[in-house]
Design an enzyme around this catalytic site. Sequence first.
Site, PDB file in Angstrom:
ATOM      1  N   HIS A  28       6.660  -2.689  -3.893  1.00 20.38           N
ATOM      2  CA  HIS A  28       5.359  -2.529  -3.228  1.00 20.38           C
ATOM      3  C   HIS A  28       4.219  -3.163  -4.014  1.00 20.38           C
ATOM      4  O   HIS A  28       3.061  -2.803  -3.822  1.00 20.38           O
ATOM      5  CB  HIS A  28       5.082  -1.039  -2.961  1.00 20.38           C
ATOM      6  CG  HIS A  28       6.004  -0.434  -1.948  1.00 20.38           C
ATOM      7  ND1 HIS A  28       6.148   0.927  -1.758  1.00 20.38           N
ATOM      8  CD2 HIS A  28       6.842  -1.014  -1.043  1.00 20.38           C
ATOM      9  CE1 HIS A  28       7.044   1.151  -0.795  1.00 20.38           C
ATOM     10  NE2 HIS A  28       7.476  -0.010  -0.344  1.00 20.38           N
ATOM     11  N   TYR A  82      -9.139   1.503  -4.309  1.00 19.80           N
ATOM     12  CA  TYR A  82      -8.110   0.983  -5.215  1.00 19.80           C
ATOM     13  C   TYR A  82      -8.658   0.809  -6.633  1.00 19.80           C
ATOM     14  O   TYR A  82      -7.931   1.001  -7.616  1.00 19.80           O
ATOM     15  CB  TYR A  82      -7.503  -0.323  -4.683  1.00 19.80           C
ATOM     16  CG  TYR A  82      -6.422  -0.042  -3.651  1.00 19.80           C
ATOM     17  CD1 TYR A  82      -5.129   0.245  -4.057  1.00 19.80           C
ATOM     18  CD2 TYR A  82      -6.712  -0.006  -2.303  1.00 19.80           C
ATOM     19  CE1 TYR A  82      -4.146   0.541  -3.130  1.00 19.80           C
ATOM     20  CE2 TYR A  82      -5.729   0.291  -1.364  1.00 19.80           C
ATOM     21  CZ  TYR A  82      -4.446   0.566  -1.781  1.00 19.80           C
ATOM     22  OH  TYR A  82      -3.478   0.878  -0.869  1.00 19.80           O
ATOM     23  N   CYS A 111     -12.142 -15.031  -3.959  1.00 15.31           N
ATOM     24  CA  CYS A 111     -11.099 -15.904  -4.498  1.00 15.31           C
ATOM     25  C   CYS A 111     -11.734 -17.169  -5.102  1.00 15.31           C
ATOM     26  O   CYS A 111     -12.599 -17.785  -4.477  1.00 15.31           O
ATOM     27  CB  CYS A 111     -10.164 -16.288  -3.357  1.00 15.31           C
ATOM     28  SG  CYS A 111      -8.968 -17.558  -3.746  1.00 15.31           S
TER      29      CYS A 111
HETATM   30  C1  BJW Z   1       8.743  14.662  -8.159  1.00 14.02           C
HETATM   31  C2  BJW Z   1       7.859  14.990  -9.160  1.00 14.02           C
HETATM   32  C3  BJW Z   1       8.390  15.019 -10.442  1.00 14.02           C
HETATM   33  C4  BJW Z   1       6.737  15.013  -7.367  1.00 14.02           C
HETATM   34  N1  BJW Z   1       9.676  14.726 -10.636  1.00 14.02           N
HETATM   35  N2  BJW Z   1      10.020  14.392  -8.369  1.00 14.02           N
HETATM   36  C5  BJW Z   1      11.723   1.929  10.204  1.00 14.02           C
HETATM   37  C6  BJW Z   1      11.547   3.175  10.758  1.00 14.02           C
HETATM   38  C7  BJW Z   1      10.270   3.731  10.810  1.00 14.02           C
HETATM   39  C8  BJW Z   1       9.157   3.081  10.302  1.00 14.02           C
HETATM   40  C9  BJW Z   1       9.350   1.846   9.742  1.00 14.02           C
HETATM   41  C10 BJW Z   1      10.605   1.289   9.702  1.00 14.02           C
HETATM   42  N3  BJW Z   1      10.504   0.075   9.089  1.00 14.02           N
HETATM   43  C11 BJW Z   1       9.218  -0.128   8.750  1.00 14.02           C
HETATM   44  C12 BJW Z   1       8.483   0.936   9.155  1.00 14.02           C
HETATM   45  C13 BJW Z   1       7.022   1.092   8.980  1.00 14.02           C
HETATM   46  C14 BJW Z   1       6.608   1.549   7.607  1.00 14.02           C
HETATM   47  C15 BJW Z   1       7.225   2.912   7.338  1.00 14.02           C
HETATM   48  O1  BJW Z   1       8.171   3.056   6.614  1.00 14.02           O
HETATM   49  N4  BJW Z   1       6.622   3.961   7.892  1.00 14.02           N
HETATM   50  C16 BJW Z   1       7.114   5.326   7.712  1.00 14.02           C
HETATM   51  C17 BJW Z   1       6.102   6.105   6.842  1.00 14.02           C
HETATM   52  C18 BJW Z   1       7.289   5.953   9.055  1.00 14.02           C
HETATM   53  N5  BJW Z   1       6.977   0.586   6.597  1.00 14.02           N
HETATM   54  C19 BJW Z   1       6.243  -0.485   6.357  1.00 14.02           C
HETATM   55  O2  BJW Z   1       5.248  -0.740   7.016  1.00 14.02           O
HETATM   56  C20 BJW Z   1       6.689  -1.414   5.248  1.00 14.02           C
HETATM   57  N6  BJW Z   1       6.722  -2.751   5.737  1.00 14.02           N
HETATM   58  C21 BJW Z   1       7.704  -3.189   6.522  1.00 14.02           C
HETATM   59  O3  BJW Z   1       8.687  -2.541   6.771  1.00 14.02           O
HETATM   60  O4  BJW Z   1       7.479  -4.441   7.009  1.00 14.02           O
HETATM   61  C22 BJW Z   1       8.389  -4.989   7.953  1.00 14.02           C
HETATM   62  C23 BJW Z   1       7.746  -6.170   8.625  1.00 14.02           C
HETATM   63  C24 BJW Z   1       8.546  -7.060   9.269  1.00 14.02           C
HETATM   64  C25 BJW Z   1       7.977  -8.148   9.911  1.00 14.02           C
HETATM   65  C26 BJW Z   1       6.611  -8.354   9.863  1.00 14.02           C
HETATM   66  C27 BJW Z   1       5.798  -7.475   9.212  1.00 14.02           C
HETATM   67  C28 BJW Z   1       6.362  -6.380   8.586  1.00 14.02           C
HETATM   68  C29 BJW Z   1       5.667  -1.398   4.114  1.00 14.02           C
HETATM   69  C30 BJW Z   1       5.571  -0.088   3.430  1.00 14.02           C
HETATM   70  C31 BJW Z   1       4.456  -0.131   2.389  1.00 14.02           C
HETATM   71  C32 BJW Z   1       4.213   1.222   1.746  1.00 14.02           C
HETATM   72  N7  BJW Z   1       3.006   1.176   1.012  1.00 14.02           N
HETATM   73  C33 BJW Z   1       2.615   2.331   0.235  1.00 14.02           C
HETATM   74  C34 BJW Z   1       1.216   2.058  -0.347  1.00 14.02           C
HETATM   75  C35 BJW Z   1       1.310   1.054  -1.491  1.00 14.02           C
HETATM   76  C36 BJW Z   1      -0.027   0.731  -2.045  1.00 14.02           C
HETATM   77  C37 BJW Z   1      -0.720   1.932  -2.645  1.00 14.02           C
HETATM   78  O5  BJW Z   1      -0.311   2.412  -3.710  1.00 14.02           O
HETATM   79  O6  BJW Z   1      -1.708   2.382  -2.049  1.00 14.02           O
HETATM   80  O7  BJW Z   1       3.575   2.560  -0.789  1.00 14.02           O
HETATM   81  S1  BJW Z   1       2.617   3.852   1.156  1.00 14.02           S
HETATM   82  C38 BJW Z   1       3.189   4.844  -0.182  1.00 14.02           C
HETATM   83  O8  BJW Z   1       4.490   5.382   0.154  1.00 14.02           O
HETATM   84  C39 BJW Z   1       3.417   3.883  -1.346  1.00 14.02           C
HETATM   85  C40 BJW Z   1       4.709   4.386  -1.916  1.00 14.02           C
HETATM   86  O9  BJW Z   1       5.333   3.374  -2.686  1.00 14.02           O
HETATM   87  C41 BJW Z   1       5.476   4.777  -0.686  1.00 14.02           C
HETATM   88  C42 BJW Z   1       6.595   5.763  -0.970  1.00 14.02           C
HETATM   89  O10 BJW Z   1       6.100   6.957  -1.450  1.00 14.02           O
HETATM   90  P1  BJW Z   1       6.914   7.783  -2.544  1.00 14.02           P
HETATM   91  O11 BJW Z   1       6.954   7.000  -3.794  1.00 14.02           O
HETATM   92  O12 BJW Z   1       8.190   8.226  -1.977  1.00 14.02           O
HETATM   93  O13 BJW Z   1       5.918   8.996  -2.819  1.00 14.02           O
HETATM   94  P2  BJW Z   1       5.804  10.384  -2.010  1.00 14.02           P
HETATM   95  O14 BJW Z   1       4.502  10.969  -2.382  1.00 14.02           O
HETATM   96  O15 BJW Z   1       6.078  10.217  -0.588  1.00 14.02           O
HETATM   97  O16 BJW Z   1       6.976  11.268  -2.612  1.00 14.02           O
HETATM   98  C43 BJW Z   1       6.944  11.715  -3.956  1.00 14.02           C
HETATM   99  C44 BJW Z   1       8.186  12.572  -4.165  1.00 14.02           C
HETATM  100  O17 BJW Z   1       8.262  12.902  -5.540  1.00 14.02           O
HETATM  101  C45 BJW Z   1       8.183  13.898  -3.381  1.00 14.02           C
HETATM  102  O18 BJW Z   1       9.431  14.021  -2.733  1.00 14.02           O
HETATM  103  C46 BJW Z   1       8.018  14.974  -4.470  1.00 14.02           C
HETATM  104  O19 BJW Z   1       8.777  16.145  -4.199  1.00 14.02           O
HETATM  105  C47 BJW Z   1       8.584  14.284  -5.667  1.00 14.02           C
HETATM  106  N8  BJW Z   1       8.005  14.679  -6.947  1.00 14.02           N
HETATM  107  N9  BJW Z   1       6.606  15.243  -8.577  1.00 14.02           N
HETATM  108  C48 BJW Z   1      10.462  14.446  -9.539  1.00 14.02           C
HETATM  109  N10 BJW Z   1       7.597  15.363 -11.496  1.00 14.02           N
HETATM  110 ZN    ZN Z   2      -8.003 -17.637  -1.557  1.00 12.96          ZN
END
Ligand code: BJW
Ligand code: ZN
Length: 248
Positions: A126, A70, A154
């Site tokens: 996020h 990070y 911390c």
């Molecule tokens: C362009 C371009 C240009 C390129 N112009 N376009 C229901 C169903 C299934 C699974 C789950 C569910 N509910 C929860 C889950 C689990 C999980 C999840 O979703 N998993 C799936 C992957 C299957 N979700 C979670 O765990 C979340 N928490 C949660 O739901 O908690 C509930 C809970 C309840 C009770 C107790 C405890 C918990 C948390 C999700 C956290 C995601 N974190 C990350 C990392 C953040 C930190 C870091 O930066 O390292 O967030 S993962 C990563 O993905 C990051 C992003 O914000 C996120 C989304 O990605 P994004 O932004 O869409 O990027 P890409 O790369 O995927 O896409 C880019 C797009 O841009 C592409 O389409 C390109 O084509 C396009 N592009 N250039 C326009 N110039």
């Molecule tokens: Zn602390």
Amino acid sequence: MDISSFDPRLIAALRSANRVAVLTGAGVSAESGIPTFRDAQTGLWAQFRAEDLATPEAFRRNPRLVWDWYAMRREGVVQAAPNAGHLALVELERQVTSGDGTFALITQNVDGLHAAAGSRTVIELHGNIRRVKCFDCGRIAQRWEPTSDRPPRCADCGGLLRPDVVWFGERLPADALDAAWAAAGACDMFLSIGTSGLVEPAASLPRAALRHGATVLTINLDVETRAAPPRFDIHGKAGMVLPALVTA
Ligand code: BJW
Ligand code: ZN
């Protein structure tokens, strides 16, 4: 980008929209030089395993590895500047809110570039990589002392510091998530830009907007089809499409 290539029905819907909600993802920051997650070749998850770096379990197993990864990404973020897409969203907010309209910018990005560009209402789903948080007591800090023994600790409880971002399996900040659901449920126009729509719960926001009767526009390099109203798809780079759209 040629303004006349936009569907006139989309432009009409955008012009008459009074409540606009926007969801952005990593694609919006790609033109600022920040890697996306899931793009083949260039995406972070093409090089690294999310399970090793973006989960609480990964941090417990190897806090230094996670902290250093990070820290490396944070360096890229602080050197990056907002691009034409970020700036167009600032202008869109100004246009919508200059009357009695409402505007909400919901972002999955942790880079802070929307705020840096001048967007006012940014909902960070996020977290933000520029801040840290204590893994034990949750205390958030904007600044910390770099230490040779990483991660630093911390000031309150001595726990290990981690980036203030939301990892897989963690809850999203409740206030941000509530605000995002409220904006998606109340808008008449929803823009989903530069996100793969694979990560929940953010991925459900456009569907919620559709259910509530909004027009939904997707801007992405991935979309090839032209959806039928009330859905519209534009294939292209956010930094090209958004300025043209705001002008139109
Ligand atoms: C362009 C371009 C240009 C390129 N112009 N376009 C229901 C169903 C299934 C699974 C789950 C569910 N509910 C929860 C889950 C689990 C999980 C999840 O979703 N998993 C799936 C992957 C299957 N979700 C979670 O765990 C979340 N928490 C949660 O739901 O908690 C509930 C809970 C309840 C009770 C107790 C405890 C918990 C948390 C999700 C956290 C995601 N974190 C990350 C990392 C953040 C930190 C870091 O930066 O390292 O967030 S993962 C990563 O993905 C990051 C992003 O914000 C996120 C989304 O990605 P994004 O932004 O869409 O990027 P890409 O790369 O995927 O896409 C880019 C797009 O841009 C592409 O389409 C390109 O084509 C396009 N592009 N250039 C326009 N110039
Ligand atoms: Zn602390």
